[in-house]
Design a protein around this motif. Sequence first.
Motif, PDB file in Angstrom:
ATOM      1  N   TRP A  86       1.780  -1.524  -0.329  1.00 14.54           N
ATOM      2  CA  TRP A  86      -0.072  -0.395  -0.136  1.00 14.54           C
ATOM      3  C   TRP A  86       0.723   1.397  -0.369  1.00 14.54           C
ATOM      4  N   ARG A  87       0.281   2.695  -0.669  1.00 15.31           N
ATOM      5  CA  ARG A  87       1.113   3.310  -0.396  1.00 15.31           C
ATOM      6  C   ARG A  87       0.454   4.515   0.575  1.00 15.31           C
ATOM      7  N   SER A  88       1.374   5.294   1.686  1.00 15.71           N
ATOM      8  CA  SER A  88       0.807   6.456   1.493  1.00 15.71           C
ATOM      9  C   SER A  88       0.933   8.086   1.343  1.00 15.71           C
ATOM     10  N   GLU A  89       0.371   8.948   1.722  1.00 22.74           N
ATOM     11  CA  GLU A  89       0.346  10.113   1.797  1.00 22.74           C
ATOM     12  C   GLU A  89      -0.096  11.093   3.283  1.00 22.74           C
ATOM     13  N   GLU A  90       1.147  11.729   3.044  1.00 23.05           N
ATOM     14  CA  GLU A  90       0.580  13.190   4.357  1.00 23.05           C
ATOM     15  C   GLU A  90       0.307  13.991   4.105  1.00 23.05           C
ATOM     16  N   SER A  91      -1.390  14.542   4.613  1.00 24.57           N
ATOM     17  CA  SER A  91      -2.028  15.402   4.368  1.00 24.57           C
ATOM     18  C   SER A  91      -1.819  16.524   5.147  1.00 24.57           C
ATOM     19  N   ALA A  92      -2.333  17.252   5.510  1.00 31.05           N
ATOM     20  CA  ALA A  92      -3.247  18.256   6.989  1.00 31.05           C
ATOM     21  C   ALA A  92      -4.771  17.223   7.461  1.00 31.05           C
ATOM     22  N   ASP A  93      -4.939  16.348   6.781  1.00 30.22           N
ATOM     23  CA  ASP A  93      -6.258  15.657   7.729  1.00 30.22           C
ATOM     24  C   ASP A  93      -5.492  14.319   8.425  1.00 30.22           C
ATOM     25  N   GLY A  94      -4.440  13.839   8.572  1.00 36.07           N
ATOM     26  CA  GLY A  94      -3.891  12.726   8.765  1.00 36.07           C
ATOM     27  C   GLY A  94      -2.639  12.448   7.871  1.00 36.07           C
ATOM     28  N   LEU A  95      -3.174  10.952   7.711  1.00 34.76           N
ATOM     29  CA  LEU A  95      -1.707   9.848   7.175  1.00 34.76           C
ATOM     30  C   LEU A  95      -2.401   8.874   6.264  1.00 34.76           C
ATOM     31  N   TYR A  96      -2.492   9.210   5.226  1.00 34.48           N
ATOM     32  CA  TYR A  96      -3.608   8.798   3.624  1.00 34.48           C
ATOM     33  C   TYR A  96      -2.745   7.078   3.705  1.00 34.48           C
TER      34      TYR A  96
END
Length: 191
Positions: free
Chosen positions: A137-147
């Motif tokens: 799976w892949r991850s992305e940091e954002s202001a909402d949290g970690l996707y």
Amino acid sequence: MTALRRSILATLSLGAASVALAACVAAPAATPTTPPPSSASSAPPVASPEPSVSATSDAEATCASLLPASTVADFEELGWTSQEGPFYAGGVELADGIQCTWGDYSVATDHVQIYGWAPITDAAASTAKNELLSGGWRSEESADGLYITESTDTAIATDDEGYGITYLFGDGWVTISDTKQGLLLIERPAS
């Protein structure tokens, strides 16, 4: 058959079995997809721009309370109902969470949508994240949290941006939907 040839065939068989097993481990039990478009009234609900927190407490969380009332009404108009199940973040079961699969259970179909929420400890979040990421799976940091979203190589159904099943890890909570856009519909209970 020569010993070398048997060895190569055994290695190839083991490799294929390993790939199949890895795909099974990384894939969720359900096969979520968006409902088939048949008319404007049967289109899936449109997500609001930001995830929200509802006034519902986590002890009262239900499949209907996780979504806006208008979305639940749209699903019911389509003849859809929900089935509640345990919440899993990867292989980590979160006993206080809820995962809902919405669909038309009067017919055999894989056209369903998944929404879920659970409170999560830092230790359980770390375990779940590591397991998902090691499964491709892949991850992305954002202001909402970690996707964290499934690999595009294994995604069966995706949203307009190409995201399949996606988790959003926040501070003490995690949500899941069959698409990243679907996460926007979830009204997280107040903890």
